[in-house]
Design a protein around this motif. Sequence first.
Motif, PDB file in Angstrom:
ATOM      1  N   UNK A  36       0.856  -1.190   0.000  1.00 37.30           N
ATOM      2  CA  UNK A  36       0.000   0.000   0.000  1.00 37.30           C
ATOM      3  C   UNK A  36       0.886   1.231   0.000  1.00 37.30           C
ATOM      4  N   UNK A  37       0.583   2.189  -0.890  1.00 34.12           N
ATOM      5  CA  UNK A  37       1.411   3.382  -1.049  1.00 34.12           C
ATOM      6  C   UNK A  37       0.577   4.637  -0.785  1.00 34.12           C
ATOM      7  N   UNK A  38       1.143   5.533   0.002  1.00 27.02           N
ATOM      8  CA  UNK A  38       0.493   6.785   0.380  1.00 27.02           C
ATOM      9  C   UNK A  38       1.472   7.940   0.178  1.00 27.02           C
ATOM     10  N   UNK A  39       0.931   9.155   0.000  1.00 28.44           N
ATOM     11  CA  UNK A  39       1.791  10.347   0.095  1.00 28.44           C
ATOM     12  C   UNK A  39       0.968  11.548   0.542  1.00 28.44           C
ATOM     13  N   UNK A  40       1.640  12.550   1.057  1.00 29.90           N
ATOM     14  CA  UNK A  40       0.962  13.746   1.545  1.00 29.90           C
ATOM     15  C   UNK A  40       0.482  14.604   0.366  1.00 29.90           C
ATOM     16  N   UNK A  41      -0.811  14.961   0.427  1.00 32.95           N
ATOM     17  CA  UNK A  41      -1.373  15.924  -0.522  1.00 32.95           C
ATOM     18  C   UNK A  41      -2.192  16.976   0.221  1.00 32.95           C
ATOM     19  N   UNK A  42      -1.891  17.191   1.484  1.00 32.41           N
ATOM     20  CA  UNK A  42      -2.629  18.166   2.293  1.00 32.41           C
ATOM     21  C   UNK A  42      -2.559  19.539   1.643  1.00 32.41           C
ATOM     22  N   UNK A  43      -1.357  19.912   1.226  1.00 32.86           N
ATOM     23  CA  UNK A  43      -1.154  21.181   0.536  1.00 32.86           C
ATOM     24  C   UNK A  43      -0.110  20.890  -0.539  1.00 32.86           C
ATOM     25  N   UNK A  44      -0.586  20.425  -1.740  1.00 27.08           N
ATOM     26  CA  UNK A  44       0.347  19.894  -2.746  1.00 27.08           C
ATOM     27  C   UNK A  44       1.519  20.843  -3.015  1.00 27.08           C
ATOM     28  N   UNK A  45       2.705  20.289  -2.979  1.00 27.33           N
ATOM     29  CA  UNK A  45       3.907  21.080  -3.207  1.00 27.33           C
ATOM     30  C   UNK A  45       4.577  21.553  -1.930  1.00 27.33           C
ATOM     31  N   UNK A  46       3.834  21.559  -0.827  1.00 26.59           N
ATOM     32  CA  UNK A  46       4.410  22.048   0.437  1.00 26.59           C
ATOM     33  C   UNK A  46       5.379  21.041   1.049  1.00 26.59           C
ATOM     34  N   UNK A  47       4.939  19.798   1.168  1.00 28.10           N
ATOM     35  CA  UNK A  47       5.751  18.780   1.824  1.00 28.10           C
ATOM     36  C   UNK A  47       6.534  18.000   0.765  1.00 28.10           C
ATOM     37  N   UNK A  48       7.651  17.418   1.177  1.00 24.31           N
ATOM     38  CA  UNK A  48       8.525  16.719   0.225  1.00 24.31           C
ATOM     39  C   UNK A  48       8.015  15.298  -0.028  1.00 24.31           C
ATOM     40  N   UNK A  49       6.812  15.234  -0.652  1.00 23.90           N
ATOM     41  CA  UNK A  49       6.179  13.929  -0.875  1.00 23.90           C
ATOM     42  C   UNK A  49       6.973  13.059  -1.838  1.00 23.90           C
ATOM     43  N   UNK A  50       7.890  13.660  -2.609  1.00 22.20           N
ATOM     44  CA  UNK A  50       8.713  12.923  -3.577  1.00 22.20           C
ATOM     45  C   UNK A  50       9.830  12.136  -2.907  1.00 22.20           C
ATOM     46  N   UNK A  51      10.161  12.495  -1.686  1.00 19.44           N
ATOM     47  CA  UNK A  51      11.383  11.971  -1.070  1.00 19.44           C
ATOM     48  C   UNK A  51      11.172  10.582  -0.472  1.00 19.44           C
ATOM     49  N   UNK A  52      12.105   9.652  -0.753  1.00 18.14           N
ATOM     50  CA  UNK A  52      11.953   8.309  -0.175  1.00 18.14           C
ATOM     51  C   UNK A  52      12.180   8.277   1.332  1.00 18.14           C
TER      52      UNK A  52
END
Length: 217
Positions: free
Chosen positions: A69-85
Amino acid sequence: MTTLMTYAGPEEPNALVTRTGGLPLAPEGTAWPTCVECEGPMQFLAQLLLDGQARPLRGDGGRAELVMAVFMCQTDPGMCDAWSPTGGANASFLFPVDGLTPMTAPEVDDPETVLLGACHAVRPVESPQETYGDAYEEWVRADGREPGHLLGQLGGRPDWLQADETPSCPGCGRGMELAAQLEEGPDHTTNMNFGGCGAAYAFVCGPCRGSAFLWQC
Ligand SMILES: [Zn+2]
Ligand SMILES: [Zn+2]
């Protein structure tokens, strides 16, 4: 050989299949992951069925033993480093397949910050091409195909948009294996957000039952 993930129409949100969107299946009592940067609940992206060595099932009859299962932050797109492993703004899990139950999404002002607006079925298609890039080109060139209907690849070698960022397994130190490379999806109103025309990479270490997720654009 490359195993392409192709769009196969809408999927049931609770289905025990490889899919994008819908609800995550997890062991009873599993907490919905939150972002370490903003502390908001993450968005569920995709579920992958894996065999006992954490290799993705490719539609040739293998038995599912694990679910990723894969998740990432989209609370405020671009704010958090959701790209980072390693940044803590995304999360991935490997769960044993037995006893999974659909998670309940947290209540938030904008439901699409935790659940995608569509759940897509995935049909695996074998390509004779050695690389994802070549398989992608060949698939997209065929008549009547929409590029957005190519959802990624299962297993294989990552087709990096930027530098090679293959994660090392924190458990054993070896380079992790690609479980899937994901495109953003067929419809910009419900797609995953990898920066716009980006691609995501879901990695596993079978022996350690470890996983990692990152994206590039
Ligand atoms: Zn965040
Ligand atoms: Zn390992």
